[in-house]
Design an enzyme around this catalytic site. Structure first.
Site, PDB file in Angstrom:
ATOM      1  N   CYS A   2       0.780  -1.423  -0.034  1.00 32.95           N
ATOM      2  CA  CYS A   2       0.150  -0.023  -0.093  1.00 32.95           C
ATOM      3  C   CYS A   2       0.897   1.162   0.041  1.00 32.95           C
ATOM      4  O   CYS A   2       2.032   1.445   0.751  1.00 32.95           O
ATOM      5  CB  CYS A   2      -1.128  -0.015   1.272  1.00 32.95           C
ATOM      6  SG  CYS A   2      -2.111  -1.392   1.200  1.00 32.95           S
ATOM      7  N   ARG A  27       3.871  -0.131  -4.754  1.00 36.99           N
ATOM      8  CA  ARG A  27       3.457  -0.795  -3.587  1.00 36.99           C
ATOM      9  C   ARG A  27       2.114  -1.452  -3.402  1.00 36.99           C
ATOM     10  O   ARG A  27       1.797  -2.046  -2.469  1.00 36.99           O
ATOM     11  CB  ARG A  27       3.540   0.296  -2.535  1.00 36.99           C
ATOM     12  CG  ARG A  27       4.749   1.076  -2.450  1.00 36.99           C
ATOM     13  CD  ARG A  27       4.887   2.155  -1.362  1.00 36.99           C
ATOM     14  NE  ARG A  27       4.527   1.688  -0.062  1.00 36.99           N
ATOM     15  CZ  ARG A  27       5.570   1.313   0.812  1.00 36.99           C
ATOM     16  NH1 ARG A  27       6.586   1.536   0.477  1.00 36.99           N
ATOM     17  NH2 ARG A  27       5.385   0.828   1.872  1.00 36.99           N
ATOM     18  N   TRP A  75      -2.701  -2.727  -1.516  1.00 38.03           N
ATOM     19  CA  TRP A  75      -2.584  -4.148  -2.086  1.00 38.03           C
ATOM     20  C   TRP A  75      -3.273  -4.789  -0.804  1.00 38.03           C
ATOM     21  O   TRP A  75      -3.033  -4.981   0.131  1.00 38.03           O
ATOM     22  CB  TRP A  75      -1.043  -4.353  -1.892  1.00 38.03           C
ATOM     23  CG  TRP A  75      -0.492  -5.747  -2.285  1.00 38.03           C
ATOM     24  CD1 TRP A  75      -0.434  -6.095  -3.291  1.00 38.03           C
ATOM     25  CD2 TRP A  75      -0.872  -6.829  -1.213  1.00 38.03           C
ATOM     26  NE1 TRP A  75      -0.185  -7.488  -3.335  1.00 38.03           N
ATOM     27  CE2 TRP A  75      -0.043  -8.202  -2.146  1.00 38.03           C
ATOM     28  CE3 TRP A  75      -0.674  -7.170   0.141  1.00 38.03           C
ATOM     29  CZ2 TRP A  75      -0.030  -9.493  -1.758  1.00 38.03           C
ATOM     30  CZ3 TRP A  75      -0.456  -8.492   0.481  1.00 38.03           C
ATOM     31  CH2 TRP A  75       0.039  -9.377  -0.041  1.00 38.03           C
ATOM     32  N   ASN A 101      -1.670   1.553   5.732  1.00 37.35           N
ATOM     33  CA  ASN A 101      -0.779   0.500   5.339  1.00 37.35           C
ATOM     34  C   ASN A 101      -0.223  -0.322   6.435  1.00 37.35           C
ATOM     35  O   ASN A 101       0.062  -0.041   7.331  1.00 37.35           O
ATOM     36  CB  ASN A 101       0.637   1.174   4.448  1.00 37.35           C
ATOM     37  CG  ASN A 101       1.532   0.188   4.240  1.00 37.35           C
ATOM     38  OD1 ASN A 101       1.284  -0.854   4.059  1.00 37.35           O
ATOM     39  ND2 ASN A 101       2.952   0.807   4.553  1.00 37.35           N
ATOM     40  N   GLY A 102      -0.507  -1.637   6.372  1.00 35.35           N
ATOM     41  CA  GLY A 102      -0.117  -2.700   7.209  1.00 35.35           C
ATOM     42  C   GLY A 102      -1.465  -3.501   7.540  1.00 35.35           C
ATOM     43  O   GLY A 102      -2.365  -3.739   6.736  1.00 35.35           O
ATOM     44  N   GLU A 476      17.247 -17.314  -9.488  1.00 35.05           N
ATOM     45  CA  GLU A 476      16.891 -15.924  -9.735  1.00 35.05           C
ATOM     46  C   GLU A 476      16.071 -15.768 -10.864  1.00 35.05           C
ATOM     47  O   GLU A 476      15.183 -15.047 -11.230  1.00 35.05           O
ATOM     48  CB  GLU A 476      17.985 -14.932  -9.391  1.00 35.05           C
ATOM     49  CG  GLU A 476      17.867 -13.483  -9.796  1.00 35.05           C
ATOM     50  CD  GLU A 476      16.642 -12.859  -9.181  1.00 35.05           C
ATOM     51  OE1 GLU A 476      16.189 -13.226  -7.876  1.00 35.05           O
ATOM     52  OE2 GLU A 476      16.509 -11.730  -9.192  1.00 35.05           O
ATOM     53  N   LYS A 480      12.442 -14.288 -11.786  1.00 39.35           N
ATOM     54  CA  LYS A 480      11.929 -13.319 -12.558  1.00 39.35           C
ATOM     55  C   LYS A 480      10.726 -13.808 -13.556  1.00 39.35           C
ATOM     56  O   LYS A 480       9.992 -12.879 -13.763  1.00 39.35           O
ATOM     57  CB  LYS A 480      13.302 -12.923 -13.258  1.00 39.35           C
ATOM     58  CG  LYS A 480      14.332 -12.182 -12.631  1.00 39.35           C
ATOM     59  CD  LYS A 480      13.839 -10.857 -12.321  1.00 39.35           C
ATOM     60  CE  LYS A 480      13.255 -10.606 -11.063  1.00 39.35           C
ATOM     61  NZ  LYS A 480      13.933 -10.598  -9.840  1.00 39.35           N
ATOM     62  N   GLU A 483       7.510 -14.381 -11.766  1.00 38.97           N
ATOM     63  CA  GLU A 483       6.610 -13.069 -11.349  1.00 38.97           C
ATOM     64  C   GLU A 483       6.530 -12.133 -12.517  1.00 38.97           C
ATOM     65  O   GLU A 483       5.279 -11.602 -12.721  1.00 38.97           O
ATOM     66  CB  GLU A 483       7.357 -12.256 -10.468  1.00 38.97           C
ATOM     67  CG  GLU A 483       8.666 -11.618 -10.733  1.00 38.97           C
ATOM     68  CD  GLU A 483       9.227 -10.678  -9.574  1.00 38.97           C
ATOM     69  OE1 GLU A 483      10.531 -10.609  -9.543  1.00 38.97           O
ATOM     70  OE2 GLU A 483       8.507 -10.266  -8.534  1.00 38.97           O
ATOM     71  N   HIS A 499      18.104 -36.730  -9.654  1.00 35.49           N
ATOM     72  CA  HIS A 499      17.712 -37.205  -8.741  1.00 35.49           C
ATOM     73  C   HIS A 499      16.189 -36.805  -8.457  1.00 35.49           C
ATOM     74  O   HIS A 499      15.396 -37.097  -7.727  1.00 35.49           O
ATOM     75  CB  HIS A 499      18.219 -36.607  -7.595  1.00 35.49           C
ATOM     76  CG  HIS A 499      19.743 -36.803  -7.104  1.00 35.49           C
ATOM     77  ND1 HIS A 499      19.980 -38.158  -6.970  1.00 35.49           N
ATOM     78  CD2 HIS A 499      20.758 -35.719  -7.453  1.00 35.49           C
ATOM     79  CE1 HIS A 499      21.671 -38.217  -7.174  1.00 35.49           C
ATOM     80  NE2 HIS A 499      22.086 -36.936  -7.267  1.00 35.49           N
ATOM     81  N   LYS A 596       5.644  -4.168  -4.548  1.00 38.00           N
ATOM     82  CA  LYS A 596       7.340  -4.110  -4.304  1.00 38.00           C
ATOM     83  C   LYS A 596       7.748  -4.328  -2.969  1.00 38.00           C
ATOM     84  O   LYS A 596       8.583  -5.251  -2.469  1.00 38.00           O
ATOM     85  CB  LYS A 596       7.853  -2.782  -4.672  1.00 38.00           C
ATOM     86  CG  LYS A 596       9.277  -3.021  -5.012  1.00 38.00           C
ATOM     87  CD  LYS A 596       9.785  -2.244  -6.109  1.00 38.00           C
ATOM     88  CE  LYS A 596      11.399  -2.539  -6.069  1.00 38.00           C
ATOM     89  NZ  LYS A 596      11.838  -3.777  -6.600  1.00 38.00           N
TER      90      LYS A 596
HETATM   91  O1  M6R Z   1      12.898  -5.061  -0.298  1.00 34.87           O
HETATM   92  P1  M6R Z   1      13.264  -6.371  -0.182  1.00 34.87           P
HETATM   93  O2  M6R Z   1      14.737  -6.807  -0.874  1.00 34.87           O
HETATM   94  O3  M6R Z   1      13.120  -7.041   1.164  1.00 34.87           O
HETATM   95  O4  M6R Z   1      12.253  -7.433  -1.118  1.00 34.87           O
HETATM   96  C1  M6R Z   1      12.279  -8.827  -0.841  1.00 34.87           C
HETATM   97  C2  M6R Z   1      11.432  -9.486  -1.990  1.00 34.87           C
HETATM   98  O5  M6R Z   1      10.271  -9.139  -1.929  1.00 34.87           O
HETATM   99  C3  M6R Z   1      11.917  -9.129  -3.235  1.00 34.87           C
HETATM  100  O6  M6R Z   1      13.118  -9.168  -3.602  1.00 34.87           O
HETATM  101  C4  M6R Z   1      10.939  -9.656  -4.438  1.00 34.87           C
HETATM  102  O7  M6R Z   1      11.148 -11.122  -4.476  1.00 34.87           O
HETATM  103  C5  M6R Z   1      11.179  -8.892  -5.786  1.00 34.87           C
HETATM  104  N1  M6R Z   1       9.999  -8.604  -6.122  1.00 34.87           N
HETATM  105  C6  M6R Z   1      11.585 -10.080  -6.998  1.00 34.87           C
HETATM  106  O8  M6R Z   1      11.816  -9.485  -7.983  1.00 34.87           O
END
Ligand code: M6R
Length: 601
Positions: A2, A27, A75, A101-102, A476, A480, A483, A499, A596
């Site tokens: 949020c 956010r 969010w 927010n929260g 990673e 990517k 998401e 395995h 984010k």
């Molecule tokens: O702000 P942060 O680095 O703590 O965020 C951690 C994850 O939420 C963040 O890296 C998330 O996995 C990304 N959206 C991936 O691209």
């Protein structure tokens, strides 16, 4: 999650609110809404819509003029993404508005009590209980909104950033925070409250940091911060170093693409001034082990960090998912160094793991990108990455700089514990310095990926293979792709395939393989793993520093030491995920269901 913005000043509030919401949309984008006071003592003007900010903007026709207001981008946690559940929420008279927010953890009990007292609820949110509590508190405090906010903060449990305003005092906005971010922007004849400085950076670069359980009141000419007992707090003022243009797309079609291309600069900025040491004020000699805690991409950076710290620093490192860590009551003590990695510095899972570790006596070193963030403030020492604002939800340049931070920490420990000699230190530093130019080279050669991407855009699933540091890189790459492209993707350690996961390979399954450097003993092993999947019909795209002939497609990257390779090999994976999202018509910067900063557990 949020995004929150409040404005009070001499100009119309609508433009700074909408502009701020646009910057905060990363956010959360399940709904957006604003509240504006129009006439003293009359109901507030309110408009809110489910979906992206655009849906709200479309209905903001003939919006009344007002020089103050609050805005929210959501969010969803409690209650689906509907118009009714969108913020702001109002009291029964429609004169008091609250955005949040929260998560208010005791909202069920609060709601039951409030309903008994005659309050009518419209939404399914946890937030609405706050506006009704505030409304009652205002009556007890003779309309003093700040005093009411302090009393409400004592009754609510959980995490929150709250903003409230009442039409009786239209230029006055009150905010509060616990475990969620809130910053004050100090302008000339105007002031701002927001979740992130990006929301007001085009208006002012002077900001105030708010601490835990603090309440702030702003008018166009004043900012007053108090603790929950009403004592004045001297909040720390600072100048934001980012340029306003850093939060703009600057000619790129998406923030993500811009941020991919900003990696050489972000890496160089993070290295600047650190060749001679890190000035961390941490005595590494006393630690018996290191635990890295992080989530998502930051966790993957931590996995690479393990290789660097164990090799150069010769100290055991565990890497833990922050969301799991504290719940298994791990053993740690004064001889443990915990490294918390977080771009935002606000990730709740990481923050809670950090607090747990702190309570057990561990020393906390954090790696954050956002100055003044909660994780940075609560750590014994912080190594800031200098990626600049990362707006796209998918992390790219932040990951690159987190890797750099890991290498720098590994180097520092190696030096301090005497496991690296002078020449080794010079050599590692030289190699780090060459990385920005080498990433630049990778960016110049990723073009063939665009075409390849189109070829695989309808694949059922894409697998990523790597060995050594190539394994976290594969994780990673898969993250990517998931998401951004909403495709099934998984990262595997090359040696693990046989395995079990090899059963996933079918005719035409795309497999992205990260080849270790040619001089590494692992290059041959990986070549065999690639043969194994090709023999079963996989189409292999290899990312390699040498002319590897065993794949169907080859993406060449420059040569670096194996430990540093993720900095280069992740770039084609980012581009692949980006192109795949574009090819599939997905929203690149705001992928579905995500936000984010994940400020809830
Ligand atoms: O702000 P942060 O680095 O703590 O965020 C951690 C994850 O939420 C963040 O890296 C998330 O996995 C990304 N959206 C991936 O691209």
């Amino acid at each position: 999650m949020c995004g929150i913005i409040g404005y009070t000043g001499k100009n119309s509030a609508l433009a700074p609110l909408i502009d701020g919401l646009r910057k905060l949309e990363y956010r959360g984008y399940d709904s957006a809404g604003i509240a504006l006071p129009v006439e003293i003592g009359q109901p507030l003007y309110i408009e809110k819509r489910a979906g992206k900010l655009k849906n709200l903007e479309d209905v903001l026709i003939n919006t009344p003029n007002s020089t103050s207001g609050i805005g929210h981008t959501r969010w969803a946690t409690h209650g689906g993404p509907t118009d009714t559940n969108a913020h702001p929420h109002l009291d029964n008279e429609g004169k008091l508005a609250v955005i949040h927010n929260g998560i208010i953890e005791n909202y069920v009990q609060l709601r039951a009590e409030l309903e008994k007292r005659g309050h009518k609820f419209k939404s399914e949110t946890d937030t609405e209980s706050v506006v009704h509590l505030l409304s009652d508190a205002r009556k007890e405090h003779n309309g003093d909104l700040a005093a009411s906010m302090r009393s409400v903060c004592k009754q609510i449990k959980g995490s929150f950033t709250l903003l409230a305003m009442h039409s009786d005092a239209p230029a006055h906005i009150v905010g509060a925070r616990r475990n969620s971010p809130l910053v004050v922007g100090i302008g000339k004849g105007e002031n701002f409250l927001a979740s992130d400085v990006a929301a007001f950076i085009s208006h002012t670069k002077i900001a105030l940091e708010l601490g835990q359980d603090e309440v702030v009141e702003i008018t166009p000419s004043s900012v007053v911060v108090t603790d929950l007992s009403g004592q004045i707090v001297n909040a720390k003022q600072y100048e934001i170093s980012w340029d306003a243009s850093a939060a703009e797309r600057g000619g790129f079609s998406h923030f993500m693409l811009k941020e991919i291309y900003e990696q050489p600069k972000a890496i160089a900025d993070t290295l600047i001034g650190r060749a001679d040491g890190l000035n961390l004020n941490i005595k590494f000699k006393k630690f018996e082990k290191i635990v890295i805690i992080a989530c998502g991409t930051a966790y993957n950076a931590g996995l690479v960090g393990k290789y660097a710290i164990e090799k150069w620093g010769q100290i055991p490192v565990d890497v833990e998912l922050a969301s799991e860590y504290r719940y298994r009551e791990p053993s740690l003590n004064k001889k443990t160094l915990v490294i918390a990695i977080s771009q935002s510095g606000e990730t709740m899972d990481t923050l809670m793991a950090l607090r747990y570790a702190k309570s057990k006596g561990a020393t906390i070193l954090s790696v954050c990108n956002t100055n003044g963030s909660t994780i940075g403030r609560e750590s014994d020492s912080t190594l800031y990455t200098h990626a600049g604002p990362e707006i796209a939800v998918a992390s790219t340049k932040a990951f690159a700089t987190q890797l750099i931070a890991m290498y720098l920490i590994g180097l520092e420990i190696g030096k301090k514990l005497g496991h690296l000699n002078k020449n080794q230190v010079i050599s590692i530093n030289e190699q780090l310095t060459q990385l920005p130019a080498k990433v630049e080279q990778v960016l110049e050669t990723v073009e063939p990926l665009r075409e390849l991407t189109r070829k695989f855009k309808d694949a059922q699933s894409i697998l990523f293979l790597g060995r050594h540091v190539g394994y976290p890189t594969a994780l990673e790459g898969a993250l990517k792709l998931k998401e951004l492209a909403y495709m099934h993707a998984e990262g595997f350690a090359g040696g693990e395939l046989k395995h079990g996961p090899i059963a996933l390979i079918d005719k035409g399954t795309p497999v992205v393989a990260i080849m270790p450097t040619q001089d590494s003993v692992l290059a041959e092993k990986m070549a065999s793993n690639i043969q194994e999947v090709r023999a079963r019909g996989a189409v292999v795209i290899a990312i390699s520093e040498f002319d590897f002939a065993g794949a169907d497609h080859l993406i060449r990257i420059p040569n670096v030491d194996l430990l540093l390779q993720p900095i280069l090999s992740v770039v084609p994976l980012q581009v692949l995920a980006y192109e795949m999202a574009v090819a599939r018509g997905n929203d690149v910067d705001q992928p579905r269901n995500l936000a984010k900063s994940v400020t809830v557990e």
